[in-house]
Write a protein that holds these residues in place. Structure first.
Motif, mmCIF file in Angstrom:
data_model
loop_
_atom_site.group_PDB
_atom_site.id
_atom_site.type_symbol
_atom_site.label_atom_id
_atom_site.label_comp_id
_atom_site.label_asym_id
_atom_site.label_seq_id
_atom_site.Cartn_x
_atom_site.Cartn_y
_atom_site.Cartn_z
ATOM 1 N N PRO A 12 0.641 -1.280 -0.225
ATOM 2 C CA PRO A 12 -0.046 0.161 -0.205
ATOM 3 C C PRO A 12 0.710 1.017 0.051
ATOM 4 N N SER A 13 1.606 1.507 0.339
ATOM 5 C CA SER A 13 2.893 2.498 0.591
ATOM 6 C C SER A 13 3.253 3.255 -0.569
ATOM 7 N N LEU A 14 3.820 1.598 -1.168
ATOM 8 C CA LEU A 14 4.520 2.293 -2.175
ATOM 9 C C LEU A 14 3.686 1.643 -4.281
ATOM 10 N N GLY A 15 2.645 0.473 -3.743
ATOM 11 C CA GLY A 15 1.907 0.747 -4.619
ATOM 12 C C GLY A 15 2.442 0.096 -5.683
ATOM 13 N N VAL A 16 3.299 -1.249 -5.792
ATOM 14 C CA VAL A 16 3.761 -1.587 -5.974
ATOM 15 C C VAL A 16 3.451 -3.262 -5.377
ATOM 16 N N SER A 17 3.947 -4.635 -6.803
ATOM 17 C CA SER A 17 3.283 -5.648 -6.046
ATOM 18 C C SER A 17 4.417 -6.594 -5.344
ATOM 19 N N GLY A 18 3.688 -6.749 -4.435
ATOM 20 C CA GLY A 18 4.819 -7.568 -3.029
ATOM 21 C C GLY A 18 5.764 -8.560 -3.604
ATOM 22 N N ALA A 19 5.551 -8.419 -4.755
ATOM 23 C CA ALA A 19 6.512 -9.384 -5.747
ATOM 24 C C ALA A 19 8.090 -9.042 -5.487
ATOM 25 N N VAL A 20 7.781 -7.305 -5.012
ATOM 26 C CA VAL A 20 9.550 -6.535 -5.396
ATOM 27 C C VAL A 20 10.099 -6.860 -4.082
ATOM 28 N N ASP A 21 8.945 -7.355 -2.918
ATOM 29 C CA ASP A 21 9.761 -7.890 -1.685
ATOM 30 C C ASP A 21 11.041 -8.819 -1.981
ATOM 31 N N PHE A 22 10.479 -10.390 -3.016
ATOM 32 C CA PHE A 22 11.565 -10.876 -3.021
ATOM 33 C C PHE A 22 12.222 -11.109 -3.818
ATOM 34 N N LEU A 23 12.572 -9.990 -4.687
ATOM 35 C CA LEU A 23 12.974 -10.256 -6.178
ATOM 36 C C LEU A 23 14.763 -9.996 -5.790
ATOM 37 N N PRO A 24 15.261 -9.163 -5.320
ATOM 38 C CA PRO A 24 16.400 -9.600 -4.171
ATOM 39 C C PRO A 24 17.066 -11.066 -4.189
ATOM 40 N N LEU A 25 16.371 -11.839 -3.448
ATOM 41 C CA LEU A 25 16.435 -13.650 -3.182
ATOM 42 C C LEU A 25 16.819 -14.075 -4.846
ATOM 43 N N VAL A 26 16.031 -13.515 -5.305
ATOM 44 C CA VAL A 26 15.866 -14.019 -6.647
ATOM 45 C C VAL A 26 17.151 -13.314 -7.591
ATOM 46 N N GLY A 27 17.370 -12.095 -7.643
ATOM 47 C CA GLY A 27 18.646 -11.961 -8.478
ATOM 48 C C GLY A 27 20.369 -11.941 -7.672
ATOM 49 N N GLY A 28 19.955 -11.767 -6.323
ATOM 50 C CA GLY A 28 20.725 -12.359 -5.109
ATOM 51 C C GLY A 28 21.375 -13.769 -5.657
ATOM 52 N N GLY A 29 20.471 -14.733 -5.704
ATOM 53 C CA GLY A 29 20.731 -16.446 -6.087
ATOM 54 C C GLY A 29 20.992 -16.523 -6.969
ATOM 55 N N CYS A 30 20.540 -16.030 -8.056
ATOM 56 C CA CYS A 30 21.686 -15.706 -9.573
ATOM 57 C C CYS A 30 23.097 -15.990 -9.795
ATOM 58 N N LEU A 31 22.587 -14.272 -9.092
ATOM 59 C CA LEU A 31 24.205 -14.090 -9.273
ATOM 60 C C LEU A 31 25.103 -14.929 -8.537
ATOM 61 N N ILE A 32 25.193 -15.639 -7.123
ATOM 62 C CA ILE A 32 25.665 -16.293 -6.169
ATOM 63 C C ILE A 32 25.833 -17.494 -7.351
ATOM 64 N N PHE A 33 25.064 -18.335 -8.055
ATOM 65 C CA PHE A 33 24.712 -19.238 -8.519
ATOM 66 C C PHE A 33 25.984 -19.071 -10.150
#
Length: 164
Positions: A115-136
């Motif tokens: 609600p405070s940003l007006g974006v999808s809650g998926a944005v909270d978890f994208l750093p896990l995906v990006g960081g995981g891909c780079l770590i791999f």
């Protein structure tokens, strides 16, 4: 890979700087203007996730991840290389797990709106995906370099760029 690593490091640094600006603006608005920026805290938390995971991935590439090295002082070089490769395999698997389960979390929060940003809650978890891909990716690079007989960076030794 050097370009990706450098870009990730600059993005992490930029995120840290931007988060500092957001929090400073929030403190100013709250205590000087007697108002609040409702978006500053969630935006800062998202930025924190990005700079932590991007920085961690670069740390993997540069050999700054945690390790227990006491045994390595007593082992022959060939055995050390095998243990380094096992370590990189475990870290690569961890990166895959981060990306996989982070994407599942992002998919589950896709329809939730912050609600405070007006974006999808998926944005909270994208750093896990990006960081995981780079770590791999960076762990795979270390494994391939070692298999080709090229040096890989280790904490306390020369950096990868100095070794090349």
């Amino acid at each position: 890979m050097r370009f990706i690593s450098t870009a990730a490091l600059w993005l992490a640094g930029g995120g840290l700087l931007l988060m500092t600006v957001f929090i400073s603006a929030q403190v100013f608005m709250r205590y000087v203007m007697n108002d609040s920026l409702v978006w500053s805290e969630p935006a800062s938390v998202i930025l924190m996730g990005w700079f932590i995971f991007l920085g961690a991935a670069v740390g993997i590439r540069e050999g700054y991840h945690l390790s227990f090295d006491v045994l390595l002082y007593f082992l022959p070089q060939g055995t050390k290389q095998v243990l380094f490769s096992i370590s990189d395999l475990v870290v690569a698997a961890f990166g895959v797990g981060m990306a996989w389960f982070g994407s599942e979390l992002a998919r589950s929060a896709w329809d939730v709106k912050l609600p405070s940003l007006g974006v999808s809650g998926a944005v909270d978890f994208l750093p896990l995906v990006g960081g995981g891909c780079l770590i791999f990716l960076f762990s795979l690079e270390r494994l391939l370099r070692r298999a080709a007989g090229l040096p890989t960076a280790r904490f306390g030794e020369e950096t990868l760029e100095e070794a090349v």
